[in-house]
Design an enzyme around this catalytic site. Structure first.
Site, mmCIF file in Angstrom:
data_model
loop_
_atom_site.group_PDB
_atom_site.id
_atom_site.type_symbol
_atom_site.label_atom_id
_atom_site.label_comp_id
_atom_site.label_asym_id
_atom_site.label_seq_id
_atom_site.Cartn_x
_atom_site.Cartn_y
_atom_site.Cartn_z
ATOM 1 N N CYS A 2 -51.368 22.182 28.860
ATOM 2 C CA CYS A 2 -51.983 22.433 27.558
ATOM 3 C C CYS A 2 -53.489 22.201 27.574
ATOM 4 O O CYS A 2 -53.978 21.312 28.268
ATOM 5 C CB CYS A 2 -51.384 21.499 26.514
ATOM 6 S SG CYS A 2 -49.615 21.648 26.368
ATOM 7 N N ARG A 27 -55.887 26.508 33.127
ATOM 8 C CA ARG A 27 -54.934 25.409 33.185
ATOM 9 C C ARG A 27 -53.481 25.901 33.154
ATOM 10 O O ARG A 27 -52.576 25.129 33.475
ATOM 11 C CB ARG A 27 -55.156 24.459 31.995
ATOM 12 C CG ARG A 27 -56.492 23.763 32.054
ATOM 13 C CD ARG A 27 -56.841 23.141 30.728
ATOM 14 N NE ARG A 27 -56.041 21.962 30.435
ATOM 15 C CZ ARG A 27 -56.363 20.733 30.815
ATOM 16 N NH1 ARG A 27 -57.456 20.528 31.503
ATOM 17 N NH2 ARG A 27 -55.598 19.714 30.506
ATOM 18 N N TRP A 74 -48.560 24.822 27.273
ATOM 19 C CA TRP A 74 -47.678 24.934 28.437
ATOM 20 C C TRP A 74 -46.438 24.134 28.062
ATOM 21 O O TRP A 74 -46.493 22.920 27.901
ATOM 22 C CB TRP A 74 -48.375 24.339 29.667
ATOM 23 C CG TRP A 74 -47.603 24.474 30.937
ATOM 24 C CD1 TRP A 74 -47.500 25.576 31.721
ATOM 25 C CD2 TRP A 74 -46.843 23.452 31.582
ATOM 26 N NE1 TRP A 74 -46.724 25.313 32.828
ATOM 27 C CE2 TRP A 74 -46.303 24.013 32.770
ATOM 28 C CE3 TRP A 74 -46.556 22.113 31.304
ATOM 29 C CZ2 TRP A 74 -45.501 23.295 33.660
ATOM 30 C CZ3 TRP A 74 -45.763 21.392 32.182
ATOM 31 C CH2 TRP A 74 -45.250 21.991 33.341
ATOM 32 N N ASN A 99 -52.065 17.594 23.863
ATOM 33 C CA ASN A 99 -51.720 17.767 25.279
ATOM 34 C C ASN A 99 -51.106 16.461 25.742
ATOM 35 O O ASN A 99 -51.719 15.402 25.599
ATOM 36 C CB ASN A 99 -52.996 18.078 26.081
ATOM 37 C CG ASN A 99 -52.786 17.989 27.585
ATOM 38 O OD1 ASN A 99 -51.668 18.156 28.065
ATOM 39 N ND2 ASN A 99 -53.852 17.729 28.318
ATOM 40 N N GLY A 100 -49.895 16.527 26.308
ATOM 41 C CA GLY A 100 -49.250 15.301 26.785
ATOM 42 C C GLY A 100 -47.797 15.280 26.350
ATOM 43 O O GLY A 100 -47.241 16.317 25.960
ATOM 44 N N GLU A 487 -47.234 24.459 53.315
ATOM 45 C CA GLU A 487 -48.113 25.140 52.356
ATOM 46 C C GLU A 487 -47.719 26.613 52.230
ATOM 47 O O GLU A 487 -47.702 27.173 51.130
ATOM 48 C CB GLU A 487 -49.577 24.978 52.796
ATOM 49 C CG GLU A 487 -50.601 25.717 51.962
ATOM 50 C CD GLU A 487 -50.595 25.372 50.472
ATOM 51 O OE1 GLU A 487 -49.917 24.433 50.055
ATOM 52 O OE2 GLU A 487 -51.266 26.102 49.717
ATOM 53 N N LYS A 491 -46.527 28.366 48.770
ATOM 54 C CA LYS A 491 -47.219 29.550 48.229
ATOM 55 C C LYS A 491 -46.217 30.683 47.981
ATOM 56 O O LYS A 491 -46.275 31.348 46.953
ATOM 57 C CB LYS A 491 -48.293 30.052 49.199
ATOM 58 C CG LYS A 491 -49.573 29.273 49.199
ATOM 59 C CD LYS A 491 -50.485 29.710 48.087
ATOM 60 C CE LYS A 491 -51.226 28.611 47.403
ATOM 61 N NZ LYS A 491 -50.872 27.285 47.281
ATOM 62 N N GLU A 494 -43.971 29.842 44.890
ATOM 63 C CA GLU A 494 -44.578 29.859 43.556
ATOM 64 C C GLU A 494 -45.059 31.245 43.148
ATOM 65 O O GLU A 494 -45.078 31.572 41.975
ATOM 66 C CB GLU A 494 -45.682 28.810 43.419
ATOM 67 C CG GLU A 494 -46.832 28.966 44.366
ATOM 68 C CD GLU A 494 -47.844 27.818 44.255
ATOM 69 O OE1 GLU A 494 -47.778 27.040 43.300
ATOM 70 O OE2 GLU A 494 -48.706 27.721 45.147
ATOM 71 N N HIS A 510 -31.649 20.046 64.524
ATOM 72 C CA HIS A 510 -30.974 18.886 63.929
ATOM 73 C C HIS A 510 -30.287 19.236 62.610
ATOM 74 O O HIS A 510 -29.908 18.332 61.863
ATOM 75 C CB HIS A 510 -31.972 17.744 63.725
ATOM 76 C CG HIS A 510 -32.549 17.222 65.004
ATOM 77 N ND1 HIS A 510 -31.797 16.532 65.933
ATOM 78 C CD2 HIS A 510 -33.791 17.334 65.548
ATOM 79 C CE1 HIS A 510 -32.553 16.207 66.962
ATOM 80 N NE2 HIS A 510 -33.774 16.701 66.764
ATOM 81 N N LYS A 614 -52.226 25.060 36.017
ATOM 82 C CA LYS A 614 -53.283 24.789 36.999
ATOM 83 C C LYS A 614 -53.577 23.304 37.101
ATOM 84 O O LYS A 614 -53.851 22.784 38.158
ATOM 85 C CB LYS A 614 -54.544 25.551 36.573
ATOM 86 C CG LYS A 614 -55.697 25.447 37.556
ATOM 87 C CD LYS A 614 -55.416 26.260 38.800
ATOM 88 C CE LYS A 614 -56.491 26.157 39.853
ATOM 89 N NZ LYS A 614 -55.936 26.494 41.179
HETATM 90 C C1 F6R Z 1 -50.109 25.084 44.258
HETATM 91 C C2 F6R Z 1 -50.999 24.249 43.469
HETATM 92 C C3 F6R Z 1 -50.466 22.947 43.002
HETATM 93 C C4 F6R Z 1 -51.580 21.890 42.946
HETATM 94 C C5 F6R Z 1 -51.021 20.580 42.381
HETATM 95 C C6 F6R Z 1 -52.077 19.506 42.389
HETATM 96 O O1 F6R Z 1 -50.729 26.277 44.635
HETATM 97 O O2 F6R Z 1 -52.114 24.608 43.185
HETATM 98 O O3 F6R Z 1 -49.421 22.516 43.810
HETATM 99 O O4 F6R Z 1 -52.054 21.689 44.239
HETATM 100 O O5 F6R Z 1 -50.582 20.778 41.082
HETATM 101 O O6 F6R Z 1 -53.192 19.864 41.647
HETATM 102 P P1 F6R Z 1 -54.574 19.163 41.859
HETATM 103 O O7 F6R Z 1 -55.052 19.502 43.235
HETATM 104 O O8 F6R Z 1 -55.467 19.701 40.793
HETATM 105 O O9 F6R Z 1 -54.336 17.687 41.711
#
Ligand code: F6R
Length: 619
Positions: A2, A27, A74, A99-100, A487, A491, A494, A510, A614
């Site tokens: 949010c 965000r 959100w 927000n929260g 990673e 990617k 998501e 294993h 974000k």
């Molecule tokens: C995935 C992604 C998230 C952030 C995670 C931490 O592509 O971007 O997994 O890495 O939410 O966010 P930050 O780095 O802002 O603490």
């Protein structure tokens, strides 16, 4: 997550609020809304979906007034629908953006219902609206009403509230979620961060946890967590760039992938001595860290992070242990502080976070600070809470990252983690001058190699239609390529919503090898490292069981694999040869393209994948 924006005194409040919400789009959100005070009371507009939907609603039914609040939501409590979109009202008396998570909202809801308040949404926020309505009747000032409300709520919150009885004021508060006040000659603003207010002011007052108060055009009154009047400094934040555009790319993510040579260059520049960085180093290296980053006598380091930043921290761990012989734990911040970890051997806890706001990481850092451990942050936003609260911070120079899935900020994190391990290795006497110079030379070559690795997109594009059909997929790697495989899997999950898991290649036998059946895509990462022949053997084992192997490798590692394994034509994407130390940086490119192009092929929402935010400011 949010986002909040509010203003008092701006000539066209609705327009300023909508611009602020556009700046908060990064965000992540699934609905949005604005409430403005006009001559007849509060007028509210809401829309599910993107801000353009809200802009259309405002076009059809404009709002006129100089005071208002806005929100990008959100969803946490309650589905994505108009009733749950903020601002949330208590009759025509109170409008709230929040927000929260109000953790005790159920019990409050019962108590308020018993008093006769009717709930129109499933949100936890609605209790805030009714609590304000209730408190206003029991008190004589907005400050007292705010104190009455805060005394009843538990959880994380940042909110801005309009109350009909106090037409010239907003009530505000923050606890764990971020909130800042912006001051311009024309008006006063409140926002989730300085970026939200970047169009209208650079003069920003960052609130501390537990702060609350009232703001009007005439005065800003803030109290701290112990109800004492508090003075918060006004910071002049760097001029915020205008709204970031796609500059001709189809998606922000595509643009951000292509920006990475520049990102690394700028990040290297920021730590390069010739470009002015001067601090803890110990001798004549090309790079330096700010004063205070001295690893010489450390006994242990903790990297605390989430998601992609966590994956970067895992690679950073390999580098720090290998180059500086300094023990590192890299931990998911969301788990760390709840498992009563032993902190005795840890000299420094570093939060790694693009936003500098992820609540899990922030809380893990605070936990360490409470234990008396020094803290630092590796962030992309220098005005972020983590940067401000930590003992010191290192700044990546990725610039604003709009795509929700992290690419260039991850690359910048890796760059700083390698610089840091190199300097630490030298400070601790593990790396000679000559070896340090060699690594610095390699670092300098990264932007060029990343630029050349962009060419892998063409081969990946041909592989993608097959991968896009898959329901599930495995990623394999050894050494630093194992966290890179993690990673890659994150990617793909998501962005394209394909289930993907990463395993250390050596772990396959294993257990996970049982998953392999005809046609299962297995993405194997290979570089010219000491693991290469073992990693190729693991690929052979997967291929023998019918896997649809996709190799992502440096050129000579790929050639070796193709010599040993038949039938790989059309299944191999390569990047230029490079030292194993920097291979995770260069191989990140095809990993990102694989996820990006698969998502484009499937037609998913690349820049704002479903359910993702974000900046994740709730637990
Ligand atoms: C995935 C992604 C998230 C952030 C995670 C931490 O592509 O971007 O997994 O890495 O939410 O966010 P930050 O780095 O802002 O603490």
């Amino acid at each position: 997550m949010c986002g909040i924006i509010g203003t008092i005194g701006f000539p066209d409040a609705a327009d300023a609020l909508l611009q602020g919400l556009r700046r908060l789009e990064y965000r992540g959100y699934d609905s949005a809304g604005i409430a403005v005070r006009d001559d007849s009371g509060f007028a509210v507009r809401r829309a599910v979906g993107k801000l353009n939907a809200l802009a259309n609603v405002l076009n059809d039914a404009p709002l006129h007034g100089t005071t208002g609040i806005g929100h990008t939501r959100w969803a946490t409590h309650g589905g994505v629908n108009m009733a749950n979109a903020h601002p949330i009202m208590s009759g025509d008396r109170v409008a709230v953006v929040h927000n929260g998570i109000i953790e005790n909202h159920r019990i409050l809801r019962q108590a308020l219902s018993a008093k006769g308040y009717t709930f129109h949404s499933q949100t936890d926020t609605e209790v805030l609206a009714h609590l304000f309505a209730d408190a206003v009747d029991q008190t004589t000032t907005l400050m007292e009403a705010t104190e009455t409300v805060i005394a009843q709520i538990e959880g994380a919150y940042a909110f801005a509230v309009m109350v009909a009885d106090y037409p010239d004021h907003l009530a505000i508060a923050r606890q764990a979620s971020p909130l800042a006040i912006g001051i311009s000659d024309a008006a006063v603003f409140v926002g989730s961060d300085a970026i939200a207010m970047g169009d209208v002011t650079q003069r920003v007052m960052f609130l501390k946890d537990g702060d609350y108060g009232t703001i009007s055009k005439q005065d800003i009154v803030i109290k701290d967590a112990s109800a004492q009047l508090a003075n918060r400094d006004i910071t002049i934040v760097a001029a915020s760039p205008g709204l970031v555009t796609k500059e001709g790319y189809q998606h922000f993510m595509e643009k951000e992938i292509h920006e990475q040579p520049d990102t690394v260059m700028r990040t290297l520049g920021a730590f390069s001595k010739t470009d002015g960085a001067d601090g803890t180093d110990g001798a004549d290296g090309a790079f330096a860290l700010p004063d205070g980053f001295d690893f010489s006598n450390m006994t242990g380091l903790a990297y605390l992070a989430a998601g992609t930043s966590y994956n970067a921290g895992l690679i950073g761990r390999y580098w720090m242990e290998q180059l500086a012989d300094l023990p590192v734990v890299t931990e998911s911040a969301s788990e760390f502080r709840y498992r009563q970890p032993s902190t005795r051997h840890i000299s420094l806890a570093m939060g790694i976070s693009q936003s500098g706001e992820s609540l899990d990481t922030l809380m893990a850092l605070r936990y360490m600070a409470d234990k008396g451990v020094d803290t630092a942050a590796l962030v992309n936003v220098d005005s972020s809470t983590m940067a401000r609260e930590s003992g010191g911070y290192l700044l990546t120079r990725a610039g604003p990252e709009i795509g929700v899935a992290s690419t260039k900020s991850y690359m910048a994190q890796l760059t700083v983690l390698l610089i840091m391990a190199t300097i630490a290795g030298h400070q601790r006497g593990v790396l000679s001058d000559a070896r340090r110079a060699e690594i610095e030379q390699m670092l300098a070559s990264v932007p060029r190699l990343i630029g050349a690795a962009m060419a892998s997109a063409a081969t990946i594009k041909a592989i993608v239609p097959r991968l896009a059909q898959a329901k599930s997929c495995l990623y394999l790697g050894r050494g630093t390529l194992y966290p890179l495989a993690m990673e890659g899997a994150l990617k793909l999950k998501e962005l394209s919503y394909i289930h993907a898991e990463a395993y250390a290649s050596g772990e396959m036998k294993h257990g996970p090898i049982a998953l392999i059946e005809d046609g299962l895509p297995v993405v194997a990462l290979l570089a010219n490292d000491e693991h290469l022949s073992k990693s190729i053997s693991n690929v052979v084992e997967a291929k023998a069981r019918g896997a649809d192997v996709i190799i992502i490798a440096t050129e000579s590692a790929a050639k070796l694999a193709m010599d040993e394994i038949e039938g790989l034509d059309g299944h191999v994407a390569t990047v230029p040869d490079c030292d194993a130390l920097i291979a995770p940086l260069i191989l990140s490119l095809p990993i990102q393209f694989l996820a990006y192009l698969t998502a484009v092929h499937k037609g998913t929402d690349v820049d704002q994948p479903r359910n993702l935010a974000k900046s994740v400011t709730v637990e």
